[in-house]
Design a protein around this motif. Structure first.
Motif, PDB file in Angstrom:
ATOM      1  N   ILE A 196     -23.171  55.721 -32.800  1.00  0.00           N
ATOM      2  CA  ILE A 196     -23.200  56.593 -33.980  1.00  0.00           C
ATOM      3  C   ILE A 196     -24.572  57.228 -34.134  1.00  0.00           C
ATOM      4  O   ILE A 196     -24.694  58.428 -34.401  1.00  0.00           O
ATOM      5  CB  ILE A 196     -22.816  55.804 -35.247  1.00  0.00           C
ATOM      6  CG1 ILE A 196     -21.352  55.357 -35.159  1.00  0.00           C
ATOM      7  CG2 ILE A 196     -23.032  56.645 -36.503  1.00  0.00           C
ATOM      8  CD1 ILE A 196     -20.913  54.410 -36.263  1.00  0.00           C
ATOM      9  N   ARG A 197     -25.626  56.440 -33.939  1.00  0.00           N
ATOM     10  CA  ARG A 197     -26.982  56.994 -34.015  1.00  0.00           C
ATOM     11  C   ARG A 197     -27.185  58.083 -32.959  1.00  0.00           C
ATOM     12  O   ARG A 197     -27.816  59.113 -33.223  1.00  0.00           O
ATOM     13  CB  ARG A 197     -28.022  55.892 -33.837  1.00  0.00           C
ATOM     14  CG  ARG A 197     -28.145  54.946 -35.025  1.00  0.00           C
ATOM     15  CD  ARG A 197     -29.298  53.970 -34.835  1.00  0.00           C
ATOM     16  NE  ARG A 197     -29.486  53.122 -35.995  1.00  0.00           N
ATOM     17  CZ  ARG A 197     -28.907  51.930 -36.145  1.00  0.00           C
ATOM     18  NH1 ARG A 197     -28.115  51.458 -35.176  1.00  0.00           N
ATOM     19  NH2 ARG A 197     -29.112  51.218 -37.237  1.00  0.00           N
ATOM     20  N   SER A 232     -14.218  53.781 -37.803  1.00  0.00           N
ATOM     21  CA  SER A 232     -15.136  53.062 -36.923  1.00  0.00           C
ATOM     22  C   SER A 232     -14.930  51.564 -37.115  1.00  0.00           C
ATOM     23  O   SER A 232     -14.215  51.152 -38.041  1.00  0.00           O
ATOM     24  CB  SER A 232     -16.588  53.433 -37.255  1.00  0.00           C
ATOM     25  OG  SER A 232     -17.025  52.754 -38.415  1.00  0.00           O
ATOM     26  N   PRO A 233     -15.557  50.739 -36.276  1.00  0.00           N
ATOM     27  CA  PRO A 233     -15.457  49.290 -36.485  1.00  0.00           C
ATOM     28  C   PRO A 233     -16.035  48.850 -37.832  1.00  0.00           C
ATOM     29  O   PRO A 233     -15.736  47.750 -38.295  1.00  0.00           O
ATOM     30  CB  PRO A 233     -16.270  48.712 -35.319  1.00  0.00           C
ATOM     31  CG  PRO A 233     -16.247  49.767 -34.274  1.00  0.00           C
ATOM     32  CD  PRO A 233     -16.272  51.056 -35.020  1.00  0.00           C
ATOM     33  N   ARG A 275     -22.146  49.664 -27.902  1.00  0.00           N
ATOM     34  CA  ARG A 275     -22.659  49.261 -29.221  1.00  0.00           C
ATOM     35  C   ARG A 275     -22.328  50.354 -30.225  1.00  0.00           C
ATOM     36  O   ARG A 275     -22.848  51.467 -30.139  1.00  0.00           O
ATOM     37  CB  ARG A 275     -24.170  49.044 -29.171  1.00  0.00           C
ATOM     38  CG  ARG A 275     -24.589  47.759 -28.489  1.00  0.00           C
ATOM     39  CD  ARG A 275     -26.077  47.533 -28.697  1.00  0.00           C
ATOM     40  NE  ARG A 275     -26.453  47.564 -30.110  1.00  0.00           N
ATOM     41  CZ  ARG A 275     -27.727  47.549 -30.533  1.00  0.00           C
ATOM     42  NH1 ARG A 275     -28.715  47.541 -29.658  1.00  0.00           N
ATOM     43  NH2 ARG A 275     -27.996  47.565 -31.822  1.00  0.00           N
ATOM     44  N   ALA A 276     -21.454  50.022 -31.157  1.00  0.00           N
ATOM     45  CA  ALA A 276     -20.973  51.031 -32.093  1.00  0.00           C
ATOM     46  C   ALA A 276     -22.105  51.654 -32.900  1.00  0.00           C
ATOM     47  O   ALA A 276     -22.146  52.873 -33.088  1.00  0.00           O
ATOM     48  CB  ALA A 276     -19.935  50.414 -33.037  1.00  0.00           C
ATOM     49  N   THR A 285     -21.392  58.464 -24.967  1.00  0.00           N
ATOM     50  CA  THR A 285     -20.683  57.634 -23.999  1.00  0.00           C
ATOM     51  C   THR A 285     -21.596  56.588 -23.371  1.00  0.00           C
ATOM     52  O   THR A 285     -21.172  55.452 -23.103  1.00  0.00           O
ATOM     53  CB  THR A 285     -20.060  58.503 -22.896  1.00  0.00           C
ATOM     54  OG1 THR A 285     -19.172  59.444 -23.497  1.00  0.00           O
ATOM     55  CG2 THR A 285     -19.278  57.653 -21.909  1.00  0.00           C
ATOM     56  N   THR A 286     -22.849  56.936 -23.160  1.00  0.00           N
ATOM     57  CA  THR A 286     -23.782  55.977 -22.555  1.00  0.00           C
ATOM     58  C   THR A 286     -24.101  54.820 -23.494  1.00  0.00           C
ATOM     59  O   THR A 286     -24.641  53.807 -23.060  1.00  0.00           O
ATOM     60  CB  THR A 286     -25.102  56.671 -22.158  1.00  0.00           C
ATOM     61  OG1 THR A 286     -25.719  57.236 -23.320  1.00  0.00           O
ATOM     62  CG2 THR A 286     -24.848  57.769 -21.142  1.00  0.00           C
ATOM     63  N   ASN A 287     -23.770  54.983 -24.779  1.00  0.00           N
ATOM     64  CA  ASN A 287     -24.067  53.926 -25.756  1.00  0.00           C
ATOM     65  C   ASN A 287     -22.808  53.362 -26.406  1.00  0.00           C
ATOM     66  O   ASN A 287     -22.881  52.721 -27.451  1.00  0.00           O
ATOM     67  CB  ASN A 287     -24.983  54.483 -26.858  1.00  0.00           C
ATOM     68  CG  ASN A 287     -26.362  54.815 -26.357  1.00  0.00           C
ATOM     69  OD1 ASN A 287     -27.192  53.949 -26.126  1.00  0.00           O
ATOM     70  ND2 ASN A 287     -26.616  56.109 -26.176  1.00  0.00           N
TER      71      ASN A 287
END
Length: 236
Positions: free
Chosen positions: A109-110, A200-201, A104-105, A99-101
């Motif tokens: 994911i990372r 995902s995008p 940026r998709a 959630t904190t990231n």
């Protein structure tokens, strides 16, 4: 397979996952409150069915790939809802980190992969566009199963070919579990690949999962992999 044989098999799977030591009849006899002789007789039958085997260096037994498959199939058939709201501490840890990231998709994911690495002690992987992100390779090769050279080479072959295989095969189920010799590549690796498909995008067929030894806590790991994929799909 009788109900008692099934319970003994599943106990061997779970005990071996926890301690990484072949499971003996004395341990199982205490667990099921029966005699060691009774357990040994049932273990002989399970061995004849190809579900367990005896390592050369131990009197105990370990599951075979077929034994693990029986366990995983039962896990899925029990109808446990892996996407329900009963999130334990591990699932909440993934959610907090992702959630904190979420702006940026690729970073989200990372973050999900890195969380899976920490929580499962496996190698984590995910597709991000046309690239494969992997983390935790040290975890993988620190497992006792992968100390032998032939296993290391087979696992390396599996890692080298996962990305093109995912693009070609594009597994279509929400959760895919490939156990040991079931793997399309690196069949002799003694590794299990657990992956979840999510949108995902980058692609409608993005994947996240883990690679580790066949000796896994399948209940925990499959639930976390499914949760990571579902959460990424929801926030991205």
């Amino acid at each position: 397979m009788t109900e008692r044989q099934k319970q003994i098999l599943f106990a061997i799977v779970e005990q071996y996952a926890e301690v990484a030591v072949p499971v003996g009849s004395v341990t199982l006899a205490k667990l099921f409150s029966v005699s060691s002789a009774t357990v040994r007789a049932e273990m002989v039958r399970l061995e004849e069915m190809g579900l367990i085997q005896q390592p050369h260096t131990s009197a105990g037994r370990v599951p075979t790939d077929a034994g693990y498959r029986e366990y995983v199939n039962d896990l899925m058939e029990r109808g446990e809802d892996m996407k329900d709201g009963r999130l334990d501490r591990s699932a909440r840890a993934i959610e907090a980190r992702v959630t904190t990231n979420q702006s940026r998709a690729d970073q989200a994911i990372r973050s999900a992969v890195d969380s899976l690495v920490e929580l499962t002690q496996n190698l984590g992987l995910a597709t991000i566009g046309d690239q494969l992100y992997m983390s935790g390779i040290g975890n993988l090769f620190s497992q006792p199963e992968f100390m032998q050279t032939d296993h290391v080479q087979a696992v390396a072959k599996l890692l080298d070919n996962i990305e093109p295989w995912l693009k070609e095969a594009a597994p279509n189920e929400p959760l895919n579990v490939f156990i040991g010799s079931e793997n399309p590549i690196g069949r002799a690796s003694g590794a299990t690949l657990i992956i979840s498909k999510f949108r995902s995008p980058f692609s409608d067929r993005s994947y996240i999962g883990v690679l580790g030894p066949t000796r896994q806590n399948y209940s925990k790991v499959t639930r976390l992999v499914v949760h990571a994929g579902a959460m990424l799909e929801e926030i991205l």
